[in-house]
Design a protein around this motif. Structure first.
Motif, short mmCIF file in Angstrom:
data_model
loop_
_atom_site.label_atom_id
_atom_site.label_comp_id
_atom_site.label_asym_id
_atom_site.label_seq_id
_atom_site.Cartn_x
_atom_site.Cartn_y
_atom_site.Cartn_z
N LEU A 294 0.81 -1.21 0.00
CA LEU A 294 0.00 0.00 0.00
C LEU A 294 0.84 1.27 0.00
O LEU A 294 0.66 2.14 -0.87
CB LEU A 294 -0.92 0.00 1.22
N ARG A 302 1.61 1.38 -3.88
CA ARG A 302 0.46 1.89 -4.63
C ARG A 302 0.29 3.40 -4.42
O ARG A 302 -0.02 4.13 -5.36
CB ARG A 302 -0.82 1.16 -4.21
N LEU A 303 0.47 3.87 -3.20
CA LEU A 303 0.33 5.31 -2.97
C LEU A 303 1.33 6.10 -3.80
O LEU A 303 0.99 7.13 -4.40
CB LEU A 303 0.52 5.63 -1.48
N GLU A 306 0.35 5.83 -7.66
CA GLU A 306 -0.89 6.52 -8.04
C GLU A 306 -0.78 8.04 -7.86
O GLU A 306 -1.30 8.80 -8.67
CB GLU A 306 -2.06 5.98 -7.22
N GLU A 351 -7.35 4.79 -2.38
CA GLU A 351 -6.46 3.64 -2.34
C GLU A 351 -6.67 2.82 -1.08
O GLU A 351 -6.59 1.59 -1.09
CB GLU A 351 -5.01 4.09 -2.45
N ARG A 354 -9.73 0.93 -1.88
CA ARG A 354 -9.48 -0.03 -2.96
C ARG A 354 -8.78 -1.27 -2.45
O ARG A 354 -9.05 -2.39 -2.90
CB ARG A 354 -8.65 0.64 -4.05
N TYR A 358 -9.48 -4.97 -3.40
CA TYR A 358 -8.54 -5.33 -4.45
C TYR A 358 -7.91 -6.69 -4.14
O TYR A 358 -7.44 -6.93 -3.03
CB TYR A 358 -7.46 -4.25 -4.54
#
Length: 451
Positions: A294, A302-303, A306, A351, A354, A358
């Motif tokens: 994450l 992901r942070l 994105e 996120e 998600r 996810y």
């Protein structure tokens, strides 16, 4: 209080050229010895005789969480004064003696612990332990030293007062723990440090530097028998126990608020978070892997991908787990210009949501495992880092075989474990944000005037 002398650094530089660093081999073959002195003092030891260096890390429970409400900063001031003269040595003579022996000595107060460390060349080992003993058992607290350290702390408080990152952290902690000692900064305030007397400093040391709860990690050029003798000589004179105030466990008040601290700056500092997991919780390792995916995996998270990579909205963004002795947080931070704050918060929340639904892939899970396992061995590049790791393994109750078992622990975590933990623990509705700056178009729960 940190004393690291040029002489030690110069000698160490020669040793780096001459010898390989401890820890350059397989960390899983590292032998950890449990050493118990005749006086009952325990330490964990990793012997390595390739370098004539010994490092020790030790901790006492309590830290600034035990500061009186009206004297926050007491633990911090006390520890900074431990190396400012002891026994027959005033501050100047104590510093000079450490420098002559090329000894590095450091004491720090954190929220939950008082941390100490020492590094010495083998030939000066006995004298180094003697100086450490003096600092622990016979600190002088001379008036001129007290005034010097108080002035240094004032200077730090003044610098932090207008630092946006510090303002964000300070505001966040006071919101999460409004009635708990965690709300106070370890350094204290202008008002509180003026109230601290010599009597307070001496009382704090007597009450907190005790054998009960003492944890020690040692690495380097010393045998188990030699260490056992040094343990008794150095720590044997400490009080065994002192009655302390009971500190209650507490859940942070993560209420899903967005709080803006108005500050006339072109950029905004953001701190955000929710409730976290205790270090001994069965879900902790799966949550650690999840957080790596994450927001804890740097460029691969992901942070970052994105918000930074795809949209270029932030200078930095990350998240991490913070288990404390009396609470736990799942925290994050970001830095961006004012006009990008709204979109940044929106994507962080998105996120967070998600990840609840996810389904991560086997490739993502394996990549996170490999990163976490691979980076671990990089921590063991010198005796100080090894001694520090031995200390942390004990503090967290992970067991003496943790280093050998760690990879297997992560290998056993499945995709189903990650998904279950994401649904159970990630709570986007409770995410609380503190923004320090002058963000545009933010609908906030509260606006605080910056100071």
């Amino acid at each position: 209080m940190s004393l690291v002398f040029k002489g030690f650094k110069d000698i160490l530089l020669v040793l780096i050229v001459t010898f390989p660093f401890l820890g350059s081999g397989d960390v899983h073959s590292m032998e950890i010895q449990r050493v118990v002195s005749s006086g009952g003092i325990e330490a964990w030891l990793v012997e390595d005789h390739s370098l004539p260096i010994v490092s020790i890390r030790f901790s006492f429970p309590g830290g600034s969480v035990n500061d009186p409400t009206d004297k926050s900063g007491l633990a911090n001031m006390s520890t900074k004064l431990l190396g400012e003269g002891a026994g027959e040595f005033n501050s100047q003579k104590f510093h000079r003696r450490l420098e002559d022996l090329s000894v590095s000595l450091n004491f720090e107060a954190y929220k939950d612990i008082i941390l100490g460390s020492m590094k010495t060349l083998t030939r000066n080992r006995d004298e180094a332990f003697d100086l450490l003993k003096l600092a622990l058992l016979k600190p002088r607290f001379d008036d001129d030293s007290i005034q010097l350290i108080r002035a240094q702390i004032r200077s730090r408080i003044a610098r932090n007062k207008n630092n946006p990152n510090n303002i964000a952290q300070r505001t966040y902690w006071s919101m999460m723990f409004p009635e708990h000692p965690y709300r106070f900064e370890s350094s204290g305030t202008f008002k509180s440090i003026e109230k601290i007397s010599k009597y307070d400093l001496k009382s704090f040391v007597r009450s907190n530097l005790v054998k009960t709860g003492l944890i020690i990690g040692v690495a380097g050029d010393i045998t188990a028998d030699e260490l056992a003798l040094s343990l008794d000589k150095t720590f044997g004179g400490l009080p065994r126990y002192f009655e302390k105030n009971e500190i209650e466990n507490i859940s942070p008040r993560t209420l899903g608020k967005v709080v803006v601290v108005k500050n006339n700056l072109p950029q905004s500092s953001i701190v955000f978070g929710q409730n976290g997991l205790a270090r001994n919780h069965p879900d902790y390792y799966a949550a650690y892997l999840l957080n790596h995916i994450l927001g804890g995996g740097g460029f691969t998270s992901r942070l970052y991908k994105e918000i930074r990579e795809k949209r270029g909205l932030v200078y930095s963004v990350y998240s991490y787990l913070l288990p404390l002795d009396y609470s736990s947080l799942w925290l994050g931070a970001a830095a961006t210009d004012n006009k990008s704050v709204k979109d940044t918060i929106k994507i962080i929340k998105s996120e967070w949501s998600r990840m609840q639904d996810y389904q991560i892939t086997q490739e993502q899970l394996q990549s996170a495992r490999d990163n976490i396992k691979g980076s671990f061995s990089l921590r063991f590049n010198n005796t100080a880092s090894i001694a520090g790791m031995l200390l942390e393994i004990q503090r967290k109750g992970l067991g003496i075989n943790y280093i050998q078992n760690r990879e297997n622990i992560y290998d056993m975590i499945t995709i189903n474990d990650i998904n279950r933990v994401a649904k159970k623990w990630l709570d986007p509705k409770s995410l609380t944000f503190v923004i320090v700056g002058n963000p545009s178009n933010i609908i906030s729960s509260e606006v605080i005037s910056g100071k």
